[in-house]
Design an enzyme around this catalytic site. Structure first.
Site, short mmCIF file in Angstrom:
data_model
loop_
_atom_site.label_atom_id
_atom_site.label_comp_id
_atom_site.label_asym_id
_atom_site.label_seq_id
_atom_site.Cartn_x
_atom_site.Cartn_y
_atom_site.Cartn_z
CE LYS A 53 -10.58 -48.73 36.73
NZ LYS A 53 -10.39 -47.30 37.07
CD GLU A 79 -8.88 -54.35 52.68
OE1 GLU A 79 -9.30 -53.56 53.56
OE2 GLU A 79 -8.23 -55.36 52.94
CB CYS A 111 -9.32 -46.32 54.09
SG CYS A 111 -7.75 -47.15 54.22
CD GLU A 118 -14.36 -42.89 53.58
OE1 GLU A 118 -14.97 -43.19 52.54
OE2 GLU A 118 -13.33 -43.48 53.96
P1 NAD Z 1 -13.77 -45.17 44.17
O1 NAD Z 1 -14.66 -46.25 44.68
O2 NAD Z 1 -14.41 -43.98 43.55
O3 NAD Z 1 -12.77 -45.74 43.06
C1 NAD Z 1 -11.91 -46.83 43.30
C2 NAD Z 1 -11.62 -47.55 42.00
O4 NAD Z 1 -12.81 -48.13 41.51
C3 NAD Z 1 -11.10 -46.66 40.87
O5 NAD Z 1 -10.14 -47.36 40.13
C4 NAD Z 1 -12.35 -46.41 40.04
O6 NAD Z 1 -12.06 -46.11 38.69
C5 NAD Z 1 -13.03 -47.75 40.17
N1 NAD Z 1 -14.48 -47.72 39.95
C6 NAD Z 1 -15.33 -46.68 40.18
N2 NAD Z 1 -16.59 -47.07 39.86
C7 NAD Z 1 -16.52 -48.34 39.44
C8 NAD Z 1 -17.48 -49.28 38.99
N3 NAD Z 1 -18.76 -48.96 38.91
N4 NAD Z 1 -17.04 -50.50 38.65
C9 NAD Z 1 -15.75 -50.84 38.74
N5 NAD Z 1 -14.79 -50.00 39.16
C10 NAD Z 1 -15.18 -48.76 39.50
O7 NAD Z 1 -12.82 -44.75 45.38
P2 NAD Z 1 -11.69 -43.64 45.41
O8 NAD Z 1 -12.31 -42.29 45.47
O9 NAD Z 1 -10.68 -43.90 44.36
O10 NAD Z 1 -10.99 -43.96 46.82
C11 NAD Z 1 -11.45 -43.45 48.03
C12 NAD Z 1 -12.20 -44.50 48.81
O11 NAD Z 1 -11.37 -45.64 48.98
C13 NAD Z 1 -12.55 -44.05 50.21
O12 NAD Z 1 -13.85 -44.47 50.53
C14 NAD Z 1 -11.53 -44.79 51.07
O13 NAD Z 1 -11.92 -44.99 52.40
C15 NAD Z 1 -11.38 -46.06 50.33
N6 NAD Z 1 -10.10 -46.73 50.66
C16 NAD Z 1 -10.15 -47.88 51.39
C17 NAD Z 1 -8.96 -48.51 51.76
C18 NAD Z 1 -8.95 -49.80 52.54
O14 NAD Z 1 -7.94 -50.49 52.50
N7 NAD Z 1 -10.02 -50.15 53.23
C19 NAD Z 1 -7.75 -47.94 51.39
C20 NAD Z 1 -7.75 -46.77 50.65
C21 NAD Z 1 -8.94 -46.17 50.28
#
Ligand code: NAD
Length: 486
Positions: free
Chosen positions: A174, A247, A281, A378
C-alpha cells in the site's frame, strides 16, 4: 487526457470495487499525472486472499531460486533507471540526480537480497545433553502488509519488498497516495521479472481506510510501516498481536566542533538540510555549533543558501525542488511563524516564493533554544535550526534532547570528540565527518526512541521479514529431560 491507472491483485491489473479514483498532480507544475484507484476494504480482502493462496508455492520455492527472480528484478530496475527516476521527479518533485539515487538504492537492495537467497542463515550450537543437536532455521512469516511513504517512492518499497520476497512471504503493498505511479511502475517490473501471481499485490488508496483494513486484517501476519510518527502510533495501537515494524521520523542533528573542517561541514549541512527539500527522515534539521565558530559559520551558510537554485527537479541545474504537496508547504510556513513567535532569528528564507508549484525557500533560523518547537519537531521541509553549544558535552546533550533518534553527525578532527559522540549520541546512525544522510543497503538502517522499532536493510532486514524456529534433534534413542538429566 489524464490516464487512469489500475491496481494489481492476483496477477491482474484491476479497478477498485469503490469505482472511485483520485488524481495526483506534479508538485512543480501542478499538472495532473494520472487518476488512480481508490482501493477500499473489499480490494484489500481480495489482495489478502490472493496472497494467502500464493503463499504455499512461493514459500516452498528454494530461496536461491527466489533469489534468481530478484536478480532479474535488479536487472530490470537498472534497464529502466532513467524512466523510473523521471517518474519520481514528476510525481514527488525530487531533483533528477537524487531520483536516480533513489532507483539505484532499489537496484542495490535487489542484488543484495538476491544473494541472501543462498544465505538466510540460522545458527547451530551445542546442546546441554549428549546425542542431541540444536539449531535455528528461518521460516517465512506469511502474508505481510507493506505501507510506505512518498519521499523515497522506489527505494523504501524495495527495502521492504526484496527481503519479504527472499524470505518467502507474499505481499500486499500500500503506497502513499502522493506516489501511486512510482508504485505501479515498480510493480510492473516485478511482474515482468516473473514474480508469480498473488505473490505481490498492489492496493492504491487512502491510509485511513485501505491501510487501516490491512493492519486489522486477521490473515495479515506482519505489518512493515514507514511514515509519520503519529501514523505509526495509531498502527501500533490497532494492529493487535501482530508483528509490526515501524520506521518513523527524525530531528537529526549535525554537531560542528571548533576543530572541524568548516568547508566540509558546510557541504554536509547544505546536503543534509536542503537535499530532497528537507524531506528525508534523516534530514539534518538541527545544526549544533560550537560557540567559537558560530558567527563565522552562519555567514558561510547564508552565502551558500543564497546560491541554491529553486526549481523543477527535471532541470539538471536545480538544487532544491518543490515540497510534495500543499499541506507540506503550509506546514513549513506555519513553522516559520512558530519559530519567529518563539524568538528565533530568521537569517534567510521563510517564504513561499511567487512561482507555480509547492515551493518553499531554503530557510535558516539561528539563536534557537533547545526547547523551541522548531528545534524539537519534525518540519519535513527546507528549514534548519542552528543552536549554539559551549562544548561537546553540551552539544551531545542538545542533540539528545529530542524525542527522536534516527540519524546524527559530527564534524571534528579530534578523535576523542568523534568516539565520544559515537558512544553518546542517541541515534540509530552516527556519521563522522559526513552528513546525516547516505545509508548503504548492506548495513542496517533504523532509529531509536520515537524514530522507530526496527532495522531495515542489511542482515537485520532479514530478521524483520522472517521467523526464527528453534530445532532440537535428539538421536540418543531415549527420553532425555532438559535441565534434569545429565
Ligand atoms: P504518513 O504517515 O502520512 O503516510 C505513510 C503511509 O501510511 C502512506 O502510505 C499513508 O497512506 C499510510 N497511512 C496514513 N494513515 C494511515 C493509517 N491510519 N493507517 C494505515 N496507513 C496509513 O507519512 P508520509 O507523509 O507519507 O511520510 C513522511 C514521514 O515518513 C516523515 O515523518 C518521515 O520522517 C517518515 N519517514 C521515515 C523513514 C524511516 O526510514 N525512518 C523514511 C522515510 C520517511
Amino acid at each position: 487526457m489524464v490516464q487512469t491507472y489500475k491496481m494489481y491483485i492476483n496477477g491482474k491489473w484491476v479497478e477498485s470495487d469503490s469505482e472511485e479514483t483520485f488524481t495526483r498532480v506534479n508538485p512543480a507544475t501542478l499538472e495532473a499525472i494520472g487518476k488512480f484507484q481508490k482501493g477500499n476494504e473489499k480490494d484489500v480482502d481480495e489482495a489478502v486472499d490472493a496472497a494467502e493462496d500464493a503463499f504455499e508455492e512461493w514459500s516452498e520455492m528454494p530461496a536461491p531460486k527466489r533469489g534468481e527472480i530478484l536478480f532479474k528484478v535488479g536487472q530490470l530496475l537498472k534497464e529502466n533507471k532513467e524512466e523510473l527516476a523521471k517518474t519520481i521527479t514528476q510525481e514527488m518533485g525530487k531533483v533528477l540526480a537524487e531520483a536516480r539515487g533513489d532507483v539505484q538504492e532499489a537496484i542495490d537492495i535487489a542484488f543484495y537480497m538476491a544473494g541472501e537467497g543462498r544465505r538466510l542463515f540460522g545458527h547451530t550450537t551445542t546442546s546441554e545433553l549428549k546425542d542431541k543437536f540444536a539449531m535455528t532455521i528461518r521460516r517465512p512469516i506469511g502474508v505481510v502488509g507493506l505501507i510506505t511513504p512518498w519521499n523515497f517512492p522506489i527505494a523504501i518499497p524495495s527495502w521492504k519488498i526484496m527481503p519479504s520476497l527472499i524470505c518467502g512471504n507474499t505481499i500486499i503493498f500500500k503506497p502513499s497516495c502522493d506516489t501511486p505511479l512510482c508504485a505501479i511502475k515498480f510493480v510492473e517490473i516485478l511482474e515482468e521479472a516473473g514474480i508469480p501471481k498473488g505473490v505481490i499485490n498492489l492496493v492504491t488508496g487512502p491510509g485511513g481506510s485501505a491501510g487501516m483494513h490491512l493492519i486489522k486484517h486477521k490473515k495479515v501476519r506482519a505489518i512493515s510501516f514507514t511514515g509519520h510518527r503519529d501514523t505509526g502510533e495509531e498502527i501500533l495501537r490497532t494492529a493487535g498481536i501482530k508483528r509490526v515494524g515501524l520506521e518513523l521520523g527524525g530531528k537529526n542533528p549535525i554537531i560542528i566542533m571548533d576543530d572541524a573542517d568548516l568547508n566540509l561541514a558546510l557541504d554536509g549541512v547544505i546536503w543534509g538540510g536542503y537535499g530532497t527539500t528537507g524531506q528525508r527522515c534523516t534530514a539534518a534539521s538541527r545544526v549544533i555549533i560550537h560557540e567559537k565558530i558560530k558567527s563565522k559559520f552562519e555567514k558561510m551558510l547564508v552565502e551558500r543558501i543564497k546560491k541554491l537554485k529553486l526549481g523543477n527537479g527535471m532541470d539538471e541545474e536545480t538544487d532544491v525542488g518543490p515540497l510534495v504537496n500543499q499541506a507540506a508547504q503550509e506546514k513549513s510556513k506555519s513553522y516559520i511563524d512558530i519559530g519567529l513567535k518563539e524568538g528565533a532569528k530568521l537569517l534567510i528564507g521563510g517564504h513561499i516564493p511567487k512561482m507555480k508549484g509547492y515551493f518553499f525557500e531554503p530557510t535558516l533560523f539561528t539563536d534557537c533554544l533547545v526547547d523551541m518547537r522548531i528545534a524539537q519537531e519534525e518540519i519535513f521541509g527546507p528549514v534548519v535550526s542552528l543552536i549554539e553549544a559551549k562544548d561537546l558535552t553540551e552539544a551531545i546533550e542538545i542533540a539528545n534532547s529530542v524525542e527522536y533518534g534516527l540519524s546524527s553527525a559530527i564534524y571534528t578532527n579530534n578523535i576523542r570528540n568523534a568516539f565520544k559522540s559515537i558512544e553518546k549520541l542517541e541515534a540509530g546512525l552516527t556519521y563522522v565527518n559526513a552528513s546525516t544522510i547516505g545509508a548503504e543497503v548492506h548495513l542496517p538502517f533504523g532509529g531509536v526512541k520515537f524514530s522507530g522499532t526496527t532495522r531495515e536493510a542489511g542482515i537485520e532486514g532479514i530478521n524483520e521479514f522472517s521467523e526464527v524456529k528453534t530445532v532440537y534433534v535428539d538421536y540418543s534413542g531415549k527420553l532425555q529431560r532438559a535441565q534434569m538429566d545429565d
